[in-house]
Design an enzyme around this catalytic site. Structure first.
Site, PDB file in Angstrom:
ATOM      1  N   PHE A 111       4.492 -36.298 -47.183  1.00  0.00           N
ATOM      2  CA  PHE A 111       3.200 -35.667 -47.461  1.00  0.00           C
ATOM      3  C   PHE A 111       3.332 -34.335 -48.194  1.00  0.00           C
ATOM      4  O   PHE A 111       2.384 -33.877 -48.834  1.00  0.00           O
ATOM      5  CB  PHE A 111       2.402 -35.485 -46.165  1.00  0.00           C
ATOM      6  CG  PHE A 111       2.753 -34.268 -45.351  1.00  0.00           C
ATOM      7  CD1 PHE A 111       1.963 -33.120 -45.406  1.00  0.00           C
ATOM      8  CD2 PHE A 111       3.851 -34.263 -44.505  1.00  0.00           C
ATOM      9  CE1 PHE A 111       2.269 -32.002 -44.649  1.00  0.00           C
ATOM     10  CE2 PHE A 111       4.160 -33.151 -43.751  1.00  0.00           C
ATOM     11  CZ  PHE A 111       3.369 -32.010 -43.819  1.00  0.00           C
ATOM     12  N   LYS A 112       4.515 -33.730 -48.142  1.00  0.00           N
ATOM     13  CA  LYS A 112       4.708 -32.451 -48.821  1.00  0.00           C
ATOM     14  C   LYS A 112       4.496 -32.585 -50.337  1.00  0.00           C
ATOM     15  O   LYS A 112       4.163 -31.620 -51.014  1.00  0.00           O
ATOM     16  CB  LYS A 112       6.111 -31.898 -48.548  1.00  0.00           C
ATOM     17  CG  LYS A 112       6.484 -31.799 -47.069  1.00  0.00           C
ATOM     18  CD  LYS A 112       5.675 -30.759 -46.341  1.00  0.00           C
ATOM     19  CE  LYS A 112       5.905 -30.760 -44.845  1.00  0.00           C
ATOM     20  NZ  LYS A 112       7.150 -30.190 -44.408  1.00  0.00           N
ATOM     21  N   ASP A 113       4.670 -33.807 -50.857  1.00  0.00           N
ATOM     22  CA  ASP A 113       4.433 -34.036 -52.291  1.00  0.00           C
ATOM     23  C   ASP A 113       2.992 -33.726 -52.690  1.00  0.00           C
ATOM     24  O   ASP A 113       2.731 -33.345 -53.826  1.00  0.00           O
ATOM     25  CB  ASP A 113       4.713 -35.494 -52.667  1.00  0.00           C
ATOM     26  CG  ASP A 113       6.193 -35.819 -52.684  1.00  0.00           C
ATOM     27  OD1 ASP A 113       6.979 -34.960 -53.106  1.00  0.00           O
ATOM     28  OD2 ASP A 113       6.559 -36.930 -52.262  1.00  0.00           O
TER      29      ASP A 113
END
Length: 497
Positions: A111-113
């Site tokens: 999810f950091k993307d």
């Protein structure tokens, strides 16, 4: 209207959004927060027909008011493009009686993307707006996912260098390989002998080191952060909560104005804080369910009002949540203290010196939006196994924590509102833990070999991010002790030791 930002530890001084993004951390060690949370100026009925990119603009224009429409749209279009393997960017998938928002379709399958794809564009735009001539050094601590996503985002971006610290034995095999094989002339990766909290505390100390700042200034460098302490990380995360609600409405899974509950696997508190901001913007969210693993410092905080990091640090199968100092909680503490910078500073100083603080009963009353829950290692494994056998859906260990906590909350409270579970990573990122949870006989197999088995049972193709690391050369081998981080940074930047 121009929305300004101030530090959680100093209410007097304000900066623009672009200045807050550039600095990362305030000079006094506080985190930048907007003076108020803006409201959406479009309805959910209008949003339900929008793409992810269009939704991102409607949300982010409210927070980043010193970016022009052209600048902001350029950042958004550059970020949310073909590097995501689904056109919709963040698919909603129905799993049993819950909805999973899959946030792992970007370049590094976590999810950091969602935020780190856009942060480099926001940062370089902010640098131009503020006439910055120095190279920006991105200094980041990671519990596994931020590191790779930040490295991928900033690799070979002109005018930047990035240094990532990660706990040597505190990430999965795939997470480590993703980082140490990262290409880019401006990238550096360092394994520290310690845990994530050591890495995070060390990075914060470097930001607060005035002598180091002066030394690097002479060499033409200035620090910024890609951690969720940077408001440029947090604002893009608000987008996907707005988007998810709008898509539930478009798919006729909910009625207009119907409240939903959101469960978020939580470590550093940034992801669930973004959901809290989305609620304040006008998204009809009822409860924000904060899901912890066995490092349940946040669960205990919501239950008792006392935040206490003086406890055993547990290495779990959900390493991105193996955190005892949840940095972003400071932004919430500041809010429930009535934006009292002095009170917040007192509590943060107690955390630093004594390892704990306790909020007042009046502050605790303002936490009614939140519910804490946690899942043990056994419960996490059971959630993966049971979900797979009942639905065929394979989820990673972090999503499994959230899934379990969501299920227990619904059963105990008898709350029948529609439930959104935030799915934060691809199961391929934690193949060994996932596969052994489904069937213990996989435990003897090598992690990379298990990827092919996971492809068979999940009937989803191996992501490009995994294929790339199978035979990639190891490019980063540097290690250091937690107390050597300053020396290591100076060596990397070829400053005087």
């Amino acid at each position: 209207m121009n929305l300004l930002y101030k530090s959680t530890r100093n209410a007097e001084k304000t900066v623009t959004a672009s200045q807050a993004i550039l600095k990362g951390l305030a000079e006094d060690g506080g985190l930048f927060v907007p003076e108020n949370i803006p409201k959406l100026d479009v309805t959910m009925e209008e949003l339900k027909d929008m793409t992810y990119q269009e939704t991102a603009y409607e949300v982010m224009k409210q927070f980043l008011t010193d970016f022009t429409e052209e600048e902001l749209k350029h950042c958004i279009e550059s970020a949310y493009d073909q590097k995501f393997d689904t056109e919709v960017i963040a698919p909603l998938v129905k799993v049993g009686d819950t909805f999973h928002l899959e946030l792992f379709h970007g370049a590094t399958i976590a999810f950091k993307d969602m935020a780190l794809s856009i942060l480099p564009h926001l940062l370089t735009t902010a640098a131009k707006k503020n006439h910055v001539t120095k190279d920006i050094v991105i200094l980041t601590a990671t519990s596994g996912d931020t590191g790779k996503a930040a490295l991928a985002g900033f690799a070979d971006v002109p005018g930047t260098k990035i240094i990532v610290f990660y706990p040597k034995d505190g990430v999965s095999k795939v997470q480590e390989l993703q980082m140490v094989t990262q290409k880019g002339k401006n990238t550096s990766v360092v394994a520290i002998h310690g845990n994530f909290d050591n890495a995070q505390s060390g990075v914060k100390a470097l930001f607060e080191d005035k002598a180091l700042e002066e030394e690097l200034d002479k060499d033409g460098y200035q620090f910024s952060s890609a951690n969720s302490i940077n408001i440029g990380r947090l604002v893009p995360q608000v987008v996907y909560y707005v988007y998810a609600y709008a898509k539930l409405l478009e798919n006729e899974e909910i009625q207009s104005g119907e409240q939903i509950n959101v469960t978020v696997p939580t470590g550093n508190f940034g992801n669930i804080l973004a959901a809290y901001y989305a609620k304040q913007m006008g998204v009809p969210i009822a409860k924000l369910i904060c899901a912890s693993n066995e490092n349940k410092v946040l669960f205990d905080f919501f239950k008792t009002g006392k935040y206490d990091r003086n406890r055993e640090f547990v290495l779990t199968s959900s390493p991105s949540m193996d955190i005892l100092i949840s940095s972003n909680l400071e932004r919430l503490i500041y809010a429930i203290a009535g934006q009292d910078a002095k009170k917040n500073t007192e509590l943060m100083e107690l955390l630093k010196t004594e390892g704990y603080y306790e909020i007042t009963p009046e502050m605790k009353e303002k936490l009614n939006d939140f519910v804490g829950g946690y899942a043990s290692e056994e419960e996490t494994e059971a959630a993966i196994r049971e979900t797979y056998h009942s639905t065929g859906y394979v989820m990673d260990t972090h999503t499994a924590v959230a899934s379990r906590v969501c299920k227990v909350y619904r059963e105990n409270i008898k709350d029948n509102k529609k439930a959104l579970v935030i799915s934060t990573a691809s199961p391929y990122k934690f193949a060994k833990s996932v596969m052994t949870a489904i069937d213990g006989s996989y435990g003897t197999m090598d992690e990379l070999a298990l990827i092919d088995e996971l492809e068979k049972i999940s009937q989803t193709p191996v992501p490009k991010a995994i294929e790339e690391i199978r035979n990639a050369a190891i490019l980063h081998t540097k290690e250091c002790n937690a107390d050597e981080m300053k020396k290591t940074v100076k060596e990397i930047l070829r400053a005087e030791v």
